[in-house]
Scaffold this motif. Structure first.
Motif, PDB file in Angstrom:
ATOM      1  N   GLN B  63       0.817  -1.221   0.000  1.00 52.81           N
ATOM      2  CA  GLN B  63       0.000   0.000   0.000  1.00 52.81           C
ATOM      3  C   GLN B  63       0.846   1.265   0.000  1.00 52.81           C
ATOM      4  N   ARG B 101      -1.038   5.024  -4.115  1.00 57.13           N
ATOM      5  CA  ARG B 101      -1.800   5.589  -3.004  1.00 57.13           C
ATOM      6  C   ARG B 101      -1.665   7.116  -3.051  1.00 57.13           C
ATOM      7  N   GLN B 102      -2.621   7.814  -2.441  1.00 58.10           N
ATOM      8  CA  GLN B 102      -2.478   9.266  -2.278  1.00 58.10           C
ATOM      9  C   GLN B 102      -1.366   9.454  -1.258  1.00 58.10           C
ATOM     10  N   ASN B 112      -2.344  16.771   2.165  1.00 53.26           N
ATOM     11  CA  ASN B 112      -2.206  15.773   1.108  1.00 53.26           C
ATOM     12  C   ASN B 112      -3.332  16.044   0.119  1.00 53.26           C
ATOM     13  N   GLY B 144       9.097   2.863   4.571  1.00 57.85           N
ATOM     14  CA  GLY B 144       9.670   1.986   5.593  1.00 57.85           C
ATOM     15  C   GLY B 144      11.112   1.643   5.297  1.00 57.85           C
TER      16      GLY B 144
END
Lengths: 190, 292
Positions: B63, B101-102, B112, B144
């Motif tokens: 994601q 994803r945004q 955002n 990450g």
């Protein structure tokens, strides 16, 4: 083993590092913006209770389908250690029984888990499709405007969501064990 | 530039949803290595299943669709401004389709706007070459793994690393130890020895464009790559930091000249969800073939 929300303290205290669990019930996503907000005294939005509940460190990809319903299309965990300054206080203040994330957390969270009776559940980082398959419904969303989609609180129904207990309520952490062991192995090879 | 835009949307889709073959082979080999019945083996099994599911559903493998980094090799006279506009439009369209994803936040306001467009988003690196064709590589690098990247300035007293290859080895292995499972291991390291702080990190990232099964043509670096890979896999960090046999899937190292006063070792970590793809294009923007 299967665990369901709401979680009770006795059941949570029986969970041990290394246990594979499958979670069924309701989870609330919450990551950087939500943790900072709650730790600085912010109120939970009306309709959200974390008592006996689960916070999932996740910023999902969510789209609206043709009928106008939210649909989670990708939803793996995000790195949890960023919430370390806030997590312990939030567990204690709101009665959280489990946190799902990845990478593990540190001493303050481990101490809060022990004190309050909570566990850290490690989901597989990056496995956004497998984990999205276990999310059956978006029940609601809060703070969507305020924090943006990845940082919002998404209230999700999950069924048999897979994770591993890596920090338990007895003060044990797989992350500490693996770090110490790998540090010793590295020292032999330098 | 409509053909370009459509082709770049397809490049984004494929990068986000399909793991390159070289990486998939390495992941399957890692799954074989892990001891059956361990949580490391079950993690690798979920990873393998996830790769298949993402491809089948044409949905993001992870994601966190990451920083959007384009590497464009083009002939002199190629219209970089028009390409940039097409790439930006493609990023916006791919976000609407859910391939991205945004994922882009204004660092000053925290807003955002959901487009994935803004300063540095996406990032485009242009490089002129003599060839008449255009090659575009795309990397989607999640936060990450980006967060466990590290830059060491040697000498480093804390890890007893001098300004030599042995010191570089200590720095790189320390980065592996510190990263544990937080970068979604088993991962791949891109490393640059030398450069300034910015070029060091930049070169470390471009090492991640190399195929996992290639070998470094520089003998000393090839030796260091194999040594780091084998040593890291003896540490027992394992998939996701659960303990296990596979901590890294690959190590890629390059060098850049440095000024006498500086000696940086820059390390970029790529997660197992290795989103990297590329294609050769004709002059109109049609995809000719895929690179990985």
């Amino acid at each position: 083993m299967n665990i369901s929300t709401p979680l009770n303290e006795a059941a949570v205290r029986k969970l041990k590092v290394g246990d594979a669990v499958e979670i069924t019930g309701v989870v609330f996503t919450g990551r950087d913006a939500v943790h900072k907000y709650l730790a600085k005294g912010g109120e939970l939005p009306a309709g959200v209770s974390l008592t006996g509940g689960i916070i999932y460190h996740c910023g999902p990809v969510v789209i609206k389908d043709d009928a106008g319903n939210w649909k989670v299309t990708a939803a793996g965990p995000t790195t949890s250690i960023r919430e370390e300054p806030y997590q312990g206080d939030i567990i204690k203040k709101f009665g959280v029984r489990a946190v799902i994330g990845k990478g593990g957390m540190a001493d303050r969270t481990l101490a809060a888990c022990r004190e309050a009776g909570a566990v850290y559940l490690h989901a597989i980082g990056g496995a956004a499709q497998v984990l999205a398959e276990h999310i059956t419904k978006v029940r609601n969303v809060y703070f969507l405007e305020k924090f943006g989609s990845p940082e919002a609180i998404w209230e999700l129904d999950v069924v048999n969501f897979p994770a591993v207990v890596t920090m338990d309520a007895n003060g044990n952490s797989l992350h500490t064990e693996v770090f110490e062991r790998s540090q010793a192995e590295l020292a032999k090879r330098l | 530039m409509n053909t370009w835009q459509d082709s770049i949307v397809e490049l984004i889709r494929r990068t986000s949803a399909e793991i390159p073959d070289d990486v998939q082979r390495a992941i399957l080999a890692a799954l074989e290595r892990e001891k059956k019945g361990t949580i490391a083996a079950s993690a690798m099994k979920i990873i393998e299943h996830n790769i298949a599911l993402a491809k089948q559903k044409s949905q993001p493998i992870c994601q966190d669709t990451g920083s959007v980094l384009f590497y464009v090799d083009c002939p002199a006279g190629f219209d970089q401004i028009a390409f940039t506009e097409a790439a930006r439009a493609a990023v916006k369209a791919a976000t609407q389709k859910g391939y991205l994803r945004q994922n882009s936040v204004d660092s000053l306001t925290g807003k955002n706007d959901g487009t994935n467009l803004g300063p540095g988003a996406p990032t485009l690196h242009f490089h002129q070459h003599k060839d008449a064709g255009v090659t575009v590589r795309l990397m989607l690098k999640g936060g990450g793994c980006e967060n466990v990247g590290a830059q060491y300035s040697l000498p480093d007293e804390g890890i007893k690393a001098d300004r030599d290859l042995a010191g570089c080895r200590k720095a790189i292995l320390d980065a592996v130890l510190q990263a544990q499972g937080k970068g979604c291991g088993p991962g791949v390291l891109g490393v640059c020895i030398g450069g300034d702080r910015a070029t060091g990190y930049e070169f470390s990232k471009t090492q991640l464009l190399r195929r996992l099964d290639d070998r470094n043509p520089v003998q000393e670096l090839d030796k260091l790559e194999q040594d780091i890979l084998n040593t890291a896999n003896e540490l027992g960090i394992g998939p996701m930091g659960f303990g296990g046999k596979t901590t890294l899937l690959g190590v890629k190292i390059t060098t850049a000249n440095r000024v006498p006063a500086s000696y940086f070792v820059s390390i970029s970590y790529m997660c197992w969800a290795y989103r990297r793809q590329g294609a050769r294009f004709d002059a109109t923007g049609k995809i000719l073939d895929w690179l990985y």
